[in-house]
Design a protein around this motif. Structure first.
Motif, PDB file in Angstrom:
ATOM      1  N   PRO A  67       3.270  55.730  23.037  1.00 53.46           N
ATOM      2  CA  PRO A  67       1.952  55.152  22.812  1.00 53.46           C
ATOM      3  C   PRO A  67       1.072  55.340  24.052  1.00 53.46           C
ATOM      4  N   TYR A  68      -0.200  55.654  23.845  1.00 55.63           N
ATOM      5  CA  TYR A  68      -1.144  55.831  24.961  1.00 55.63           C
ATOM      6  C   TYR A  68      -1.145  54.572  25.817  1.00 55.63           C
ATOM      7  N   GLN A  69      -0.998  54.731  27.130  1.00 55.90           N
ATOM      8  CA  GLN A  69      -0.838  53.578  28.001  1.00 55.90           C
ATOM      9  C   GLN A  69      -1.188  53.943  29.435  1.00 55.90           C
ATOM     10  N   PRO A  70      -1.451  52.933  30.281  1.00 55.89           N
ATOM     11  CA  PRO A  70      -1.718  53.198  31.699  1.00 55.89           C
ATOM     12  C   PRO A  70      -0.470  53.717  32.406  1.00 55.89           C
ATOM     13  N   LEU A  71      -0.700  54.370  33.537  1.00 54.83           N
ATOM     14  CA  LEU A  71       0.386  54.828  34.388  1.00 54.83           C
ATOM     15  C   LEU A  71       0.559  53.853  35.556  1.00 54.83           C
ATOM     16  N   THR A  72       1.759  53.771  36.063  1.00 58.28           N
ATOM     17  CA  THR A  72       2.018  53.025  37.282  1.00 58.28           C
ATOM     18  C   THR A  72       2.435  54.013  38.362  1.00 58.28           C
ATOM     19  N   LEU A  73       1.627  54.102  39.430  1.00 58.16           N
ATOM     20  CA  LEU A  73       1.911  55.025  40.519  1.00 58.16           C
ATOM     21  C   LEU A  73       1.899  54.286  41.849  1.00 58.16           C
ATOM     22  N   ASP A  74       2.708  54.763  42.758  1.00 59.76           N
ATOM     23  CA  ASP A  74       2.704  54.217  44.110  1.00 59.76           C
ATOM     24  C   ASP A  74       1.370  54.547  44.783  1.00 59.76           C
ATOM     25  N   PRO A  75       0.806  53.624  45.566  1.00 59.97           N
ATOM     26  CA  PRO A  75      -0.460  53.931  46.258  1.00 59.97           C
ATOM     27  C   PRO A  75      -0.378  55.148  47.166  1.00 59.97           C
ATOM     28  N   SER A  76       0.840  55.500  47.588  1.00 57.18           N
ATOM     29  CA  SER A  76       0.982  56.670  48.449  1.00 57.18           C
ATOM     30  C   SER A  76       1.286  57.942  47.668  1.00 57.18           C
ATOM     31  N   ALA A  77       1.217  57.893  46.334  1.00 54.92           N
ATOM     32  CA  ALA A  77       1.468  59.097  45.536  1.00 54.92           C
ATOM     33  C   ALA A  77       0.594  60.240  46.036  1.00 54.92           C
ATOM     34  N   LYS A  78       1.177  61.404  46.191  1.00 58.85           N
ATOM     35  CA  LYS A  78       0.498  62.492  46.901  1.00 58.85           C
ATOM     36  C   LYS A  78      -0.763  62.991  46.214  1.00 58.85           C
ATOM     37  N   VAL A  79      -0.876  62.779  44.898  1.00 60.35           N
ATOM     38  CA  VAL A  79      -2.101  63.209  44.225  1.00 60.35           C
ATOM     39  C   VAL A  79      -3.320  62.514  44.809  1.00 60.35           C
ATOM     40  N   PHE A  80      -3.161  61.268  45.266  1.00 62.96           N
ATOM     41  CA  PHE A  80      -4.283  60.514  45.813  1.00 62.96           C
ATOM     42  C   PHE A  80      -4.698  61.006  47.195  1.00 62.96           C
ATOM     43  N   HIS A  81      -3.785  61.657  47.893  1.00 59.98           N
ATOM     44  CA  HIS A  81      -4.028  61.995  49.293  1.00 59.98           C
ATOM     45  C   HIS A  81      -4.230  63.480  49.539  1.00 59.98           C
ATOM     46  N   TYR A  82      -3.583  64.319  48.723  1.00 61.57           N
ATOM     47  CA  TYR A  82      -3.661  65.753  48.965  1.00 61.57           C
ATOM     48  C   TYR A  82      -4.104  66.552  47.749  1.00 61.57           C
ATOM     49  N   GLY A  83      -4.418  65.863  46.668  1.00 63.71           N
ATOM     50  CA  GLY A  83      -5.125  66.505  45.566  1.00 63.71           C
ATOM     51  C   GLY A  83      -4.351  67.520  44.762  1.00 63.71           C
ATOM     52  N   GLN A  84      -3.027  67.422  44.729  1.00 62.39           N
ATOM     53  CA  GLN A  84      -2.278  68.334  43.862  1.00 62.39           C
ATOM     54  C   GLN A  84      -2.463  67.880  42.416  1.00 62.39           C
ATOM     55  N   ALA A  85      -3.429  68.468  41.741  1.00 61.14           N
ATOM     56  CA  ALA A  85      -3.736  68.110  40.362  1.00 61.14           C
ATOM     57  C   ALA A  85      -4.417  69.301  39.694  1.00 61.14           C
ATOM     58  N   VAL A  86      -3.888  69.707  38.543  1.00 61.71           N
ATOM     59  CA  VAL A  86      -4.495  70.774  37.747  1.00 61.71           C
ATOM     60  C   VAL A  86      -4.587  70.302  36.305  1.00 61.71           C
ATOM     61  N   PHE A  87      -5.458  70.936  35.524  1.00 63.87           N
ATOM     62  CA  PHE A  87      -5.628  70.502  34.138  1.00 63.87           C
ATOM     63  C   PHE A  87      -6.082  71.656  33.271  1.00 63.87           C
ATOM     64  N   GLU A  88      -6.096  71.407  31.972  1.00 63.94           N
ATOM     65  CA  GLU A  88      -6.605  72.351  30.988  1.00 63.94           C
ATOM     66  C   GLU A  88      -7.541  71.627  30.033  1.00 63.94           C
ATOM     67  N   GLY A  89      -8.347  72.387  29.312  1.00 62.10           N
ATOM     68  CA  GLY A  89      -9.183  71.852  28.247  1.00 62.10           C
ATOM     69  C   GLY A  89      -8.942  72.667  26.987  1.00 62.10           C
ATOM     70  N   MET A  90      -8.590  72.003  25.899  1.00 60.34           N
ATOM     71  CA  MET A  90      -8.311  72.669  24.632  1.00 60.34           C
ATOM     72  C   MET A  90      -8.927  71.844  23.505  1.00 60.34           C
ATOM     73  N   LYS A  91      -8.922  72.392  22.310  1.00 62.72           N
ATOM     74  CA  LYS A  91      -9.358  71.638  21.147  1.00 62.72           C
ATOM     75  C   LYS A  91      -8.463  71.934  19.948  1.00 62.72           C
ATOM     76  N   THR A 129       3.308  63.011  42.092  1.00 64.89           N
ATOM     77  CA  THR A 129       3.601  61.576  42.042  1.00 64.89           C
ATOM     78  C   THR A 129       4.552  61.095  43.135  1.00 64.89           C
ATOM     79  N   GLN A 130       5.071  61.993  43.966  1.00 63.14           N
ATOM     80  CA  GLN A 130       5.998  61.560  45.017  1.00 63.14           C
ATOM     81  C   GLN A 130       5.302  60.589  45.967  1.00 63.14           C
ATOM     82  N   ALA A 131       5.971  59.509  46.316  1.00 60.04           N
ATOM     83  CA  ALA A 131       5.428  58.542  47.263  1.00 60.04           C
ATOM     84  C   ALA A 131       5.566  59.075  48.687  1.00 60.04           C
ATOM     85  N   GLY A 132       4.511  58.864  49.495  1.00 56.26           N
ATOM     86  CA  GLY A 132       4.558  59.302  50.885  1.00 56.26           C
ATOM     87  C   GLY A 132       3.318  60.078  51.262  1.00 56.26           C
TER      88      GLY A 132
END
Length: 356
Positions: free
Chosen positions: A52-76, A148-151
């Motif tokens: 079911p669609y739901q929020p995520l729980t991530l550590d505040p030090s998850a690397k996406v927040f600090h170093y921007g490792q994030a990619v995505f796609e757009g489809m229909k 999502t790795q903490a640190g």
């Protein structure tokens, strides 16, 4: 809980669908009942799940927040008048998200997980895909990967989440787009990651776009980072120009996203008998064409809108207004692609993928 051959499936107990006004949707704000998620840890992708669609729980030090490792796609996904749901060139999206991932040192995803995950997710949330080509009804699909790795050590993450969420949408633009050519800010540079569909590329566009919006424009036409002499993209779209009776678009590069809709436009235009040139286009050439009347049309292409006609182009203090010709290329190409997407026309290119 159910299990497909590869994926664990947990269905929601209470659907939100009856709370949604499908005639008045804000693009990308409403989400379906379920989501796909798969974790990477201990050096491999784990068993994927649909939840079911739901929020995520991530550590505040998850690397996406600090170093921007994030990619995505757009489809229909689209639904025809017989109630069948279709994807459009999904393997292209899979290949591109892995290409983006590789550039950001994110582990590449597994093709079987991606395609079966999409299929199972869309079967489960099929009621959210509404038919209606004229209204632009579709289900926007957002696959993405985050670290999502903490640190907070400046190094690649060892853990990631691959997620797919879906949003019912209608037509993205309802009017012609007004654009201004960039003469200072750049979207990307040689040697960078402009060709990756990375979150940071879009974050960097927001401020320059805000500046042109304050002047009354919708998007920026990006130019090269060196001298701002060559045209590259329009906002978040690839861009096309009709000069006399030739459709011209810029070649992809390490600065320009390899748009799936862009490739489809080129192929469809050639099928319709339109001459297409893929070559560099300079700001000077465009201005000369606008001044002498040989610039007949311009449009952007992308997943969200398929084709977005451009009605106004500005550069510095100069403004040009384009009037669509009777033999409008953008309208003909858009209709031809939409007819394939909505299963109205024969798919001679093998672009459609039935959800079943």
């Amino acid at each position: 809980m159910e299990t497909s051959s590869l994926i664990k499936v947990t269905k929601t107990e209470n659907s939100k669908i009856n709370q949604v006004d499908f005639d008045n949707l804000v693009f990308g704000k409403t989400f379906t009942d379920h989501m796909f998620i798969c974790d990477y840890k201990d050096g491999s992708w784990q068993t994927p799940e649909i939840l079911p669609y739901q929020p995520l729980t991530l550590d505040p030090s998850a690397k996406v927040f600090h170093y921007g490792q994030a990619v995505f796609e757009g489809m229909k996904a689209y639904k025809d008048e017989q109630g069948k749901a279709w994807l459009f060139r999904p393997e292209e999206n899979f290949e591109r998200i892995n290409k983006s991932s590789k550039r950001l040192n994110i582990p590449e995803f597994i093709k079987e997980y991606f395609l079966e995950g999409l299929n199972e997710l869309l079967k489960l949330d099929s009621a959210w895909i509404k038919s209606g080509q004229d209204a632009g009804n579709a289900l926007y699909i957002r696959p993405f990967v985050i670290a999502t790795q903490a640190g907070v050590m400046a190094s690649p993450s060892t853990e990631y989440k691959f997620i797919i969420i879906c949003s019912p949408v209608q037509a993205y633009y309802t009017k012609d787009v007004k654009v201004k050519i960039a003469d200072y800010y750049s979207r990307a540079a040689n040697g960078g990651f402009g060709a990756a569909k990375a979150a940071g590329n879009y974050a960097g566009q927001f401020y320059p776009t805000k500046l042109v919006q304050e002047e009354g424009y919708d998007q920026v036409i990006w130019t090269d980072d060196t001298n701002h002499e060559h045209l590259e993209e329009a906002g978040t779209m690839n861009i096309f120009f009709r000069i006399n009776d030739t459709l011209v678009t810029c070649p992809i590069s390490e600065r320009i996203l390899d748009g799936i809709t862009r490739k489809s436009v080129i192929t469809m235009a050639e099928k319709l008998g339109i001459t297409v040139e893929v070559r560099k286009v300079t700001v000077t050439e465009l201005i000369e064409a606008a001044n002498n009347g040989s610039l007949k049309e311009s449009f952007g292409s992308g997943t969200a809108a398929v084709i977005s006609p451009i009605g106004t182009i500005a550069h510095k203090d100069n403004v040009w207004t384009l009037t669509k010709p009777e033999d409008c290329y953008s309208a003909a190409i858009k209709k031809a692609i939409l007819d394939v997407q909505y299963n109205v026309a024969e798919d001679t290119f093998g672009w459609r993928y039935e959800v079943k």
